[in-house]
Motif scaffolding. Sequence first.
Motif, PDB file in Angstrom:
ATOM      1  N   GLY A   1       0.828  -1.197   0.000  1.00  0.00           N
ATOM      2  CA  GLY A   1       0.000   0.000   0.000  1.00  0.00           C
ATOM      3  C   GLY A   1       0.862   1.247   0.000  1.00  0.00           C
ATOM      4  N   ARG A   2       0.206   2.372   0.107  1.00  0.00           N
ATOM      5  CA  ARG A   2       0.909   3.654   0.138  1.00  0.00           C
ATOM      6  C   ARG A   2       0.755   4.291   1.509  1.00  0.00           C
ATOM      7  NH1 ARG A   2       2.888   5.413  -4.527  1.00  0.00           N
ATOM      8  NH2 ARG A   2       2.260   4.278  -6.426  1.00  0.00           N
ATOM      9  N   VAL A   3       1.831   4.897   1.966  1.00  0.00           N
ATOM     10  CA  VAL A   3       1.842   5.491   3.298  1.00  0.00           C
ATOM     11  C   VAL A   3       2.088   6.980   3.198  1.00  0.00           C
ATOM     12  CG1 VAL A   3       2.676   3.352   4.324  1.00  0.00           C
ATOM     13  CG2 VAL A   3       4.317   5.081   3.609  1.00  0.00           C
ATOM     14  N   ARG A   4       1.617   7.680   4.209  1.00  0.00           N
ATOM     15  CA  ARG A   4       1.772   9.133   4.208  1.00  0.00           C
ATOM     16  C   ARG A   4       3.201   9.560   4.552  1.00  0.00           C
ATOM     17  NH1 ARG A   4      -2.922   8.077   7.246  1.00  0.00           N
ATOM     18  NH2 ARG A   4      -4.845   8.500   6.095  1.00  0.00           N
ATOM     19  N   ASP A   5       3.839   8.801   5.434  1.00  0.00           N
ATOM     20  CA  ASP A   5       5.182   9.179   5.907  1.00  0.00           C
ATOM     21  C   ASP A   5       6.107   7.972   5.753  1.00  0.00           C
ATOM     22  OD1 ASP A   5       7.442  10.043   7.171  1.00  0.00           O
ATOM     23  OD2 ASP A   5       6.484  10.511   9.086  1.00  0.00           O
TER      24      ASP A   5
ATOM     25  N   CYS B   1       8.190  -6.162   2.493  1.00  0.00           N
ATOM     26  CA  CYS B   1       7.647  -4.806   2.600  1.00  0.00           C
ATOM     27  C   CYS B   1       7.523  -4.185   1.214  1.00  0.00           C
ATOM     28  CB  CYS B   1       8.541  -3.957   3.502  1.00  0.00           C
ATOM     29  SG  CYS B   1       7.824  -2.354   3.882  1.00  0.00           S
ATOM     30  N   GLU B   2       6.293  -3.897   0.819  1.00  0.00           N
ATOM     31  CA  GLU B   2       6.025  -3.281  -0.478  1.00  0.00           C
ATOM     32  C   GLU B   2       5.344  -1.934  -0.287  1.00  0.00           C
ATOM     33  OE1 GLU B   2       3.720  -6.166  -2.582  1.00  0.00           O
ATOM     34  OE2 GLU B   2       5.293  -7.709  -2.524  1.00  0.00           O
ATOM     35  N   LEU B   3       5.660  -1.274   0.804  1.00  0.00           N
ATOM     36  CA  LEU B   3       5.054   0.025   1.102  1.00  0.00           C
ATOM     37  C   LEU B   3       5.736   1.127   0.295  1.00  0.00           C
ATOM     38  CD1 LEU B   3       4.731  -0.299   4.981  1.00  0.00           C
ATOM     39  CD2 LEU B   3       2.952  -0.640   3.258  1.00  0.00           C
ATOM     40  N   ALA B   4       4.955   2.035  -0.202  1.00  0.00           N
ATOM     41  CA  ALA B   4       5.471   3.154  -0.996  1.00  0.00           C
ATOM     42  C   ALA B   4       4.870   4.444  -0.485  1.00  0.00           C
ATOM     43  CB  ALA B   4       5.142   2.947  -2.473  1.00  0.00           C
ATOM     44  N   GLY B   5       5.505   5.545  -0.845  1.00  0.00           N
ATOM     45  CA  GLY B   5       5.018   6.854  -0.440  1.00  0.00           C
ATOM     46  C   GLY B   5       3.789   7.271  -1.231  1.00  0.00           C
ATOM     47  N   PRO B   6       3.230   8.431  -0.891  1.00  0.00           N
ATOM     48  CA  PRO B   6       2.026   8.900  -1.593  1.00  0.00           C
ATOM     49  C   PRO B   6       2.322   9.222  -3.053  1.00  0.00           C
ATOM     50  CG  PRO B   6       2.902  10.612  -0.167  1.00  0.00           C
ATOM     51  CD  PRO B   6       3.684   9.369   0.138  1.00  0.00           C
ATOM     52  N   ARG B   7       1.296   9.095  -3.878  1.00  0.00           N
ATOM     53  CA  ARG B   7       1.442   9.457  -5.286  1.00  0.00           C
ATOM     54  C   ARG B   7       1.664  10.960  -5.401  1.00  0.00           C
ATOM     55  NH1 ARG B   7      -2.689   5.521  -5.670  1.00  0.00           N
ATOM     56  NH2 ARG B   7      -2.102   3.745  -6.986  1.00  0.00           N
TER      57      ARG B   7
END
Length: 221
Positions: free
Chosen positions: A183-187, A209-215
């Motif tokens: 998913g995407r995370v804010r920070d 871990c497949e976390l990414a920053g906001p678009r």
Amino acid sequence: MYGCEYTVSDVMTRSVVAPAAGARFKDIVRTIRTQRISALPVIDAGNRVVGVVSEADLLRKEEFRDSDQDVHPRTGPVPAHDKARGVTAADLMTSPAVTMGPHEPLAGAARVMARRGIKRLPVVDADGVLRGIVSRGDLLRVFLRPDQEIAEEIRHEIIGGRFPTEIGPVRVEVHEGVVTLAGRVRDTSVVPLAERLVRSVEGVVDVRCELAGPRHRPALE
């Protein structure tokens, strides 16, 4: 069960075969063979652990069978050649025993076993009274936690509990103990900490871990 760290008392065997200090050599051998275990805690009249007798201790009798035991130097609390002459648990045991408290974390028990090269730890209360025994196999039981239980703990205690605003909606999937965070995370600065906390959850085998920053939104002209 989630939100609580697993302790030795959660996985230990509570019914323990423990000979008294006066138990005889052949009785100890019979017990080890019938119970199919490698070591036994030795207890006193108050059920307090006073030592541990292992297969290695018993084998001293065979090791020194053909040797002149009297010529060996007497060093250490119970020299090996003295154990070879032993006929009771008190003669044969290693003392003091390496023990573990029931409320110690599983990681602590695993470290003690690894550092001391032992397979089983008597579990004792604050007075040294035997309460159970924990083995390497017992410590591995935590990896049999259901995937759904692990996922729920991560969602409630880590994602929702520790990072309710920094991370936001995250997909948590667990398959055979392997956790995928997507998913995407804010920070993004909190991602390494979140991954480390997920790895610390009991029963987790690995974390992907497949976390990414906001678009990034395109700049408006």
